[in-house]
Design a protein around this motif. Structure first.
Motif, PDB file in Angstrom:
ATOM      1  N   ALA A 196       7.947  47.645  -1.998  1.00 22.92           N
ATOM      2  CA  ALA A 196       8.976  47.354  -0.999  1.00 22.92           C
ATOM      3  C   ALA A 196       8.373  46.659   0.218  1.00 22.92           C
ATOM      4  CB  ALA A 196       9.690  48.640  -0.586  1.00 22.92           C
ATOM      5  N   GLU A 197       7.184  47.095   0.637  1.00 23.34           N
ATOM      6  CA  GLU A 197       6.551  46.465   1.800  1.00 23.34           C
ATOM      7  C   GLU A 197       6.145  45.025   1.501  1.00 23.34           C
ATOM      8  OE1 GLU A 197       6.543  47.653   4.700  1.00 23.34           O
ATOM      9  OE2 GLU A 197       7.286  49.636   4.141  1.00 23.34           O
ATOM     10  N   LEU A 198       5.693  44.770   0.259  1.00 22.26           N
ATOM     11  CA  LEU A 198       5.326  43.405  -0.103  1.00 22.26           C
ATOM     12  C   LEU A 198       6.552  42.487  -0.065  1.00 22.26           C
ATOM     13  CD1 LEU A 198       3.041  41.537  -1.120  1.00 22.26           C
ATOM     14  CD2 LEU A 198       3.771  42.113  -3.453  1.00 22.26           C
ATOM     15  N   LEU A 199       7.684  42.981  -0.572  1.00 19.42           N
ATOM     16  CA  LEU A 199       8.904  42.170  -0.537  1.00 19.42           C
ATOM     17  C   LEU A 199       9.385  41.965   0.897  1.00 19.42           C
ATOM     18  CD1 LEU A 199      10.990  43.475  -3.580  1.00 19.42           C
ATOM     19  CD2 LEU A 199       9.567  41.446  -3.419  1.00 19.42           C
ATOM     20  N   ARG A 200       9.247  42.987   1.727  1.00 19.02           N
ATOM     21  CA  ARG A 200       9.634  42.835   3.140  1.00 19.02           C
ATOM     22  C   ARG A 200       8.752  41.783   3.826  1.00 19.02           C
ATOM     23  NH1 ARG A 200       9.987  48.744   2.974  1.00 19.02           N
ATOM     24  NH2 ARG A 200      12.198  49.377   3.047  1.00 19.02           N
ATOM     25  N   LEU A 201       7.454  41.784   3.498  1.00 24.58           N
ATOM     26  CA  LEU A 201       6.552  40.787   4.077  1.00 24.58           C
ATOM     27  C   LEU A 201       6.998  39.380   3.689  1.00 24.58           C
ATOM     28  CD1 LEU A 201       3.930  39.781   5.425  1.00 24.58           C
ATOM     29  CD2 LEU A 201       2.786  40.170   3.223  1.00 24.58           C
ATOM     30  N   TYR A 202       7.249  39.160   2.404  1.00 29.81           N
ATOM     31  CA  TYR A 202       7.651  37.834   1.956  1.00 29.81           C
ATOM     32  C   TYR A 202       8.981  37.420   2.583  1.00 29.81           C
ATOM     33  CZ  TYR A 202       3.939  37.781  -1.570  1.00 29.81           C
ATOM     34  OH  TYR A 202       2.727  37.747  -2.205  1.00 29.81           O
ATOM     35  N   THR A 203       9.877  38.388   2.722  1.00 27.85           N
ATOM     36  CA  THR A 203      11.170  38.086   3.357  1.00 27.85           C
ATOM     37  C   THR A 203      10.972  37.640   4.797  1.00 27.85           C
ATOM     38  OG1 THR A 203      12.265  39.725   1.935  1.00 27.85           O
ATOM     39  CG2 THR A 203      13.435  39.017   3.920  1.00 27.85           C
ATOM     40  N   ASP A 204      10.165  38.397   5.560  1.00 29.85           N
ATOM     41  CA  ASP A 204       9.923  38.044   6.965  1.00 29.85           C
ATOM     42  C   ASP A 204       9.201  36.701   7.087  1.00 29.85           C
ATOM     43  OD1 ASP A 204      11.106  40.395   7.662  1.00 29.85           O
ATOM     44  OD2 ASP A 204       9.222  41.507   7.887  1.00 29.85           O
ATOM     45  N   VAL A 205       8.278  36.438   6.167  1.00 30.31           N
ATOM     46  CA  VAL A 205       7.543  35.170   6.223  1.00 30.31           C
ATOM     47  C   VAL A 205       8.494  34.003   6.043  1.00 30.31           C
ATOM     48  CG1 VAL A 205       5.912  33.741   4.939  1.00 30.31           C
ATOM     49  CG2 VAL A 205       5.300  36.073   5.546  1.00 30.31           C
ATOM     50  N   MET A 206       9.341  34.078   5.001  1.00 26.56           N
ATOM     51  CA  MET A 206      10.249  32.957   4.724  1.00 26.56           C
ATOM     52  C   MET A 206      11.255  32.751   5.842  1.00 26.56           C
ATOM     53  SD  MET A 206      10.865  33.194   0.602  1.00 26.56           S
ATOM     54  CE  MET A 206      11.183  34.946   0.559  1.00 26.56           C
ATOM     55  N   LEU A 207      11.598  33.821   6.561  1.00 29.80           N
ATOM     56  CA  LEU A 207      12.548  33.696   7.666  1.00 29.80           C
ATOM     57  C   LEU A 207      11.881  33.242   8.960  1.00 29.80           C
ATOM     58  CD1 LEU A 207      14.739  36.901   7.103  1.00 29.80           C
ATOM     59  CD2 LEU A 207      15.283  34.547   6.505  1.00 29.80           C
ATOM     60  N   SER A 208      10.523  33.308   9.008  1.00 31.81           N
ATOM     61  CA  SER A 208       9.802  32.992  10.247  1.00 31.81           C
ATOM     62  C   SER A 208       9.120  31.635  10.218  1.00 31.81           C
ATOM     63  CB  SER A 208       8.744  34.076  10.524  1.00 31.81           C
ATOM     64  OG  SER A 208       9.339  35.357  10.590  1.00 31.81           O
ATOM     65  N   LEU A 209       9.132  30.965   9.071  1.00 29.26           N
ATOM     66  CA  LEU A 209       8.439  29.683   8.972  1.00 29.26           C
ATOM     67  C   LEU A 209       9.101  28.637   9.864  1.00 29.26           C
ATOM     68  CD1 LEU A 209       7.785  29.480   5.128  1.00 29.26           C
ATOM     69  CD2 LEU A 209       6.133  30.048   6.922  1.00 29.26           C
ATOM     70  N   ASP A 210       8.284  27.808  10.471  1.00 25.58           N
ATOM     71  CA  ASP A 210       8.779  26.739  11.335  1.00 25.58           C
ATOM     72  C   ASP A 210       7.990  25.463  11.027  1.00 25.58           C
ATOM     73  OD1 ASP A 210      10.179  25.395  13.262  1.00 25.58           O
ATOM     74  OD2 ASP A 210       8.861  26.052  14.897  1.00 25.58           O
ATOM     75  N   PRO A 211       8.638  24.426  10.520  1.00 21.33           N
ATOM     76  CA  PRO A 211      10.072  24.341  10.217  1.00 21.33           C
ATOM     77  C   PRO A 211      10.437  25.199   9.000  1.00 21.33           C
ATOM     78  CG  PRO A 211       8.951  22.410   9.393  1.00 21.33           C
ATOM     79  CD  PRO A 211       7.922  23.185  10.174  1.00 21.33           C
ATOM     80  N   SER A 212      11.641  25.689   8.995  1.00 22.35           N
ATOM     81  CA  SER A 212      12.075  26.552   7.901  1.00 22.35           C
ATOM     82  C   SER A 212      12.206  25.748   6.613  1.00 22.35           C
ATOM     83  CB  SER A 212      13.414  27.193   8.249  1.00 22.35           C
ATOM     84  OG  SER A 212      14.432  26.212   8.306  1.00 22.35           O
ATOM     85  N   PRO A 213      12.030  26.402   5.446  1.00 22.32           N
ATOM     86  CA  PRO A 213      12.220  25.694   4.170  1.00 22.32           C
ATOM     87  C   PRO A 213      13.590  25.037   4.065  1.00 22.32           C
ATOM     88  CG  PRO A 213      11.173  27.819   3.797  1.00 22.32           C
ATOM     89  CD  PRO A 213      11.569  27.782   5.241  1.00 22.32           C
ATOM     90  N   THR A 214      14.604  25.667   4.654  1.00 22.31           N
ATOM     91  CA  THR A 214      15.947  25.082   4.607  1.00 22.31           C
ATOM     92  C   THR A 214      15.984  23.740   5.333  1.00 22.31           C
ATOM     93  OG1 THR A 214      16.947  27.283   4.507  1.00 22.31           O
ATOM     94  CG2 THR A 214      18.355  25.462   5.208  1.00 22.31           C
ATOM     95  N   LYS A 215      15.361  23.678   6.521  1.00 23.20           N
ATOM     96  CA  LYS A 215      15.326  22.414   7.265  1.00 23.20           C
ATOM     97  C   LYS A 215      14.517  21.356   6.522  1.00 23.20           C
ATOM     98  CE  LYS A 215      15.933  24.377  11.887  1.00 23.20           C
ATOM     99  NZ  LYS A 215      15.327  24.531  13.240  1.00 23.20           N
ATOM    100  N   VAL A 216      13.436  21.787   5.877  1.00 24.10           N
ATOM    101  CA  VAL A 216      12.609  20.841   5.121  1.00 24.10           C
ATOM    102  C   VAL A 216      13.412  20.223   3.988  1.00 24.10           C
ATOM    103  CG1 VAL A 216      10.581  20.643   3.633  1.00 24.10           C
ATOM    104  CG2 VAL A 216      10.454  21.991   5.737  1.00 24.10           C
ATOM    105  N   VAL A 217      14.131  21.083   3.247  1.00 26.53           N
ATOM    106  CA  VAL A 217      14.934  20.585   2.123  1.00 26.53           C
ATOM    107  C   VAL A 217      16.047  19.676   2.619  1.00 26.53           C
ATOM    108  CG1 VAL A 217      16.485  21.276   0.266  1.00 26.53           C
ATOM    109  CG2 VAL A 217      14.370  22.547   0.655  1.00 26.53           C
ATOM    110  N   SER A 218      16.698  20.077   3.715  1.00 26.90           N
ATOM    111  CA  SER A 218      17.784  19.268   4.260  1.00 26.90           C
ATOM    112  C   SER A 218      17.282  17.892   4.697  1.00 26.90           C
ATOM    113  CB  SER A 218      18.425  20.000   5.440  1.00 26.90           C
ATOM    114  OG  SER A 218      19.438  19.215   6.019  1.00 26.90           O
ATOM    115  N   ALA A 219      16.117  17.865   5.337  1.00 25.52           N
ATOM    116  CA  ALA A 219      15.559  16.575   5.777  1.00 25.52           C
ATOM    117  C   ALA A 219      15.184  15.702   4.587  1.00 25.52           C
ATOM    118  CB  ALA A 219      14.337  16.828   6.655  1.00 25.52           C
ATOM    119  N   ASN A 220      14.615  16.308   3.550  1.00 20.00           N
ATOM    120  CA  ASN A 220      14.239  15.532   2.362  1.00 20.00           C
ATOM    121  C   ASN A 220      15.461  14.987   1.638  1.00 20.00           C
ATOM    122  OD1 ASN A 220      11.535  15.991   2.847  1.00 20.00           O
ATOM    123  ND2 ASN A 220      11.447  17.814   1.536  1.00 20.00           N
TER     124      ASN A 220
END
Length: 680
Positions: free
Chosen positions: A275-299
């Motif tokens: 559970a802690e490993l999944l929480r870490l990955y969740t927080d990482v993906m939500l904290s990335l700058d630029p976010s993966p969503t913005k990267v995909v949208s720009a591409n």
């Protein structure tokens, strides 16, 4: 003989005698009675002797029994006196020892309090020394040497244990607050070096820092530091990338998943490492700058055409699947005392992992719509020739199934069954555009037909409008068949049941209301089909109107023809065989007779050419009967001529394999009844 029978309460002598007599066989009554009386007398004598002997024995034993009872009474009295004396002795002993026992209890209580007080004093002295030592450590700075860290961990554990011993002390609450303050300062002091140790994966210092936090009862803080260190490593590596991408994110997170899980289990002693490993990955993906969503949208905005955008979304799904498969490999790996991960943790991780795809689905609808509508940019669809344009639209309708099938397969590769609401929007746009194209061309055909009529021309099977309308109707039918077949096929295409929670795409990609309506949305008919069905019905009516036009033109002349009245007397006496069908009806007959060969040129077997011919014959008969009823002042010769025309039309209709309508048959009967015979 059984003597117990005579002692029963319900003994009946008569019944006993009858029973004994029935068991005697054929013995004579006198002999039976004599023997029975003798036996009874003998038994009475024996009973009397036995009773006398028993009475004599009882009487002789009574004095001895009385003596024994008297002896027992005396012994009981002596025993009672002894019991009374013992009871008095016990009461005396109890009175003598009661005060002593109470004194012993009080002495033991005082001893316990003294021992507790002494222990509390010792713990207070120990507490003061430990608190002072911890204060000195905090002022001097947390040591970095491994041995000193181990001593600090022991010191912290001792302070926690000492505080538990002082729980009954009057100043316990003050000491607890003091310890809490010291622990806060200590946690703040060791957090930076612990994060550094976790970042560098330092196996020498990390366990000792963890032990210190555990001694303070703050083991969760160690897991929090581990999460901050892990997230910091990934975020720093993400920022250093020249061109961040979702594929790179997989390479950043996936390789050390097993290592992080091992640290959580063996170094941090975490009870819920998965559970802690999944929480870490969740927080990482939500904290990335630029976010993966913005990267995909720009591409996506940089894509030169819709095809490239669709391929990019397909690659995005592959990248996300790589991350999901990596996590599944860790989560599903066999291990002892396997952990049950909360569903909320799985849902949060899935939503974070699929967030770029979730936000891109509306863009997918736009791209897929552009791809589908691009198929309609065909110069053939803009031809001036009505028939050729209809054929071009029919070709488009026949190719639609391939376009939709390709779009559906691509949508499933991108988002599985969760793509349906976005996929169906693009397909609806295509079907609506083709339906509008059919409606516009239908209006062109109708305008051309009406213009031809107004200019003195005629419709019919040989006009250009008729094959154009038939072909366009075939296009509408073909498109409706495609819609029906695709809907049935897609309704049977279900996601596997009992699949892994991380593969529940509707939960991760759709809003709650859309997800709940998904089964209904897939079962409902496509909205664009209704307009297409209306267009088909309009084309069907237009085609029949064009085909019937020559008949309607000739039949419209009937009420105004002068041959129905004002005929001279000589002409009235002409025999029926001397009359021939009039020109209007022969024109209709010739048109009907040429229909089969002309219809075969334009109508396929699927469109049922003989059904067209039957409908035209039925329409001709119905309208003919209606027009005849509108004739006024028909004289006898006019009636004969009308009957001749009816007979001619009936023979033509029957030769074509159709039937004369009841209305025309009844009208013929009425006219014959009104026509006088030659002999009258």
């Amino acid at each position: 003989m059984d003597l117990k029978t005579f002692g029963e309460d319900d003994f009946d002598p008569k019944k006993w005698i009858n029973k004994a007599w029935s068991a005697s066989g054929n013995q004579e009554k006198e002999v039976f009675l004599a023997n029975t009386v003798s036996r009874l007398q003998l038994y009475m004598k024996q009973l009397t002797n036995s009773l006398d002997e028993t009475t004599t024995q009882v009487v002789s034993s009574i004095p001895r029994v009385l003596q024994e009872a008297s002896s027992l009474h005396r012994e009981g009295a002596v025993l009672q006196q002894q019991l009374d004396s013992l009871q008095q002795m016990a009461r005396g002993v109890e009175q003598q020892t009661g005060h002593s026992i109470q004194s012993l209890h009080r002495i033991d209580y005082l001893k316990t309090r003294l021992e507790n007080a002494a222990s509390a004093l010792r713990e207070a002295d120990k507490w003061a020394a430990l608190a002072m030592g911890l204060e000195e450590v905090l002022e001097a700075g947390v040591p970095t040497d491994a041995e000193k860290l181990a001593q600090l961990a022991e010191q912290v554990a001792a302070m926690t244990a000492s505080l538990e011993v002082l729980s009954d002390a009057p100043d316990y609450e003050n000491k607890r607050m003091q310890l809490e303050t010291l622990y806060n300062r200590l946690e703040a002091a060791i957090t930076p070096p612990l994060i550094d140790a976790l970042t560098q994966m330092d196996t020498a210092h990390t366990p000792r820092y963890v032990r210190i936090l555990a001694g303070m009862g703050r083991g969760r803080a160690a897991v929090g530091c581990w999460a901050r260190a892990g997230a910091g490593r990934v975020i720093t590596a993400w920022r250093r990338l020249d061109a961040p991408a979702t594929a790179t994110l997989v390479t950043l997170l996936a390789p050390d998943a097993a290592t992080q899980l091992d640290w959580l289990t063996n170094v941090l002693k975490c009870d819920t490492p998965l559970a802690e490993l999944l929480r870490l990955y969740t927080d990482v993906m939500l904290s990335l700058d630029p976010s993966p969503t913005k990267v995909v949208s720009a591409n996506l905005k940089l894509c030169s055409n819709p095809e490239e955008g669709i391929l990019m979304l397909t690659d995005l799904r592959c990248d996300i699947d790589g991350l999901i498969n990596c996590v599944r490999a860790v989560v599903d790996a066999p291990r002892q005392n396997k952990e049950t991960i909360p569903s909320g943790v799985i849902r949060d991780f899935g939503r974070a992992a699929y967030a770029p795809l979730r936000e891109s689905l509306p863009t997918y609808t736009e791209l897929q719509t552009q791809l589908l509508l691009a198929q309609l940019n065909d110069p053939q669809l803009k031809q001036e020739d009505l028939l050729e344009c209809s054929r071009a639209i029919l070709s488009v309708a026949e190719r639609t199934e391939g376009w939709i099938s390709n779009a559906y397969n691509r949508a499933k590769k991108i988002a599985g069954i969760a793509s349906y609401p976005y996929y169906i929007s693009a397909v609806d746009s295509l079907i609506t555009s083709i339906s509008n194209l059919i409606s516009m061309h239908s209006r062109r055909i109708e305008t051309a037909f009406l213009s031809s009529i107004s200019e003195g021309g005629s419709g019919g099977v040989l006009s250009a409008s008729f094959p154009a309308s038939l072909t366009l109707e075939a296009a509408a039918s073909a498109l409706l068949d495609v819609i029906t077949a695709r809907q049935e096929l897609e309704a049977r295409d279900e996601e596997p049941k009992d699949q892994h929670p991380l593969l529940d795409l509707p939960t991760f990609l759709l809003d709650n209301d859309v997800r709940q309506r998904l089964p209904t949305l897939r079962a409902e008919p496509w909205g664009s089909g209704a307009a297409l069905r209306r267009a088909k019905e309009q084309l069907r009516g237009l085609g029949r109107a064009i085909l019937r036009n020559p008949v309607d033109v000739q039949l419209d002349k009937i009420p105004q023809l002068p041959v129905w009245n004002n005929n001279d007397a000589l002409s009235t006496d002409l025999p029926d065989f001397a009359l021939s069908p009039q020109e209007y009806i022969t024109e209709i007959g010739q048109y009907l007779m040429t229909l089969p060969q002309h219809l075969e040129m334009h109508i396929s077997e699927k469109q049922a050419p003989w059904q067209f011919l039957s409908e035209v014959c039925t329409h001709t008969c119905e309208l003919y009967a209606e027009k005849i009823l509108n004739i006024r002042n028909m004289d006898a010769l006019g009636t004969k001529r009308c009957l001749t025309d009816i007979v001619y039309l009936s023979s033509v209709v029957e030769d074509l394999g159709s039937n004369v309508t009841p209305a025309l048959k009844n009208l013929e009967k009425s006219l014959r009844a009104a026509t006088p015979s030659p002999n009258e």
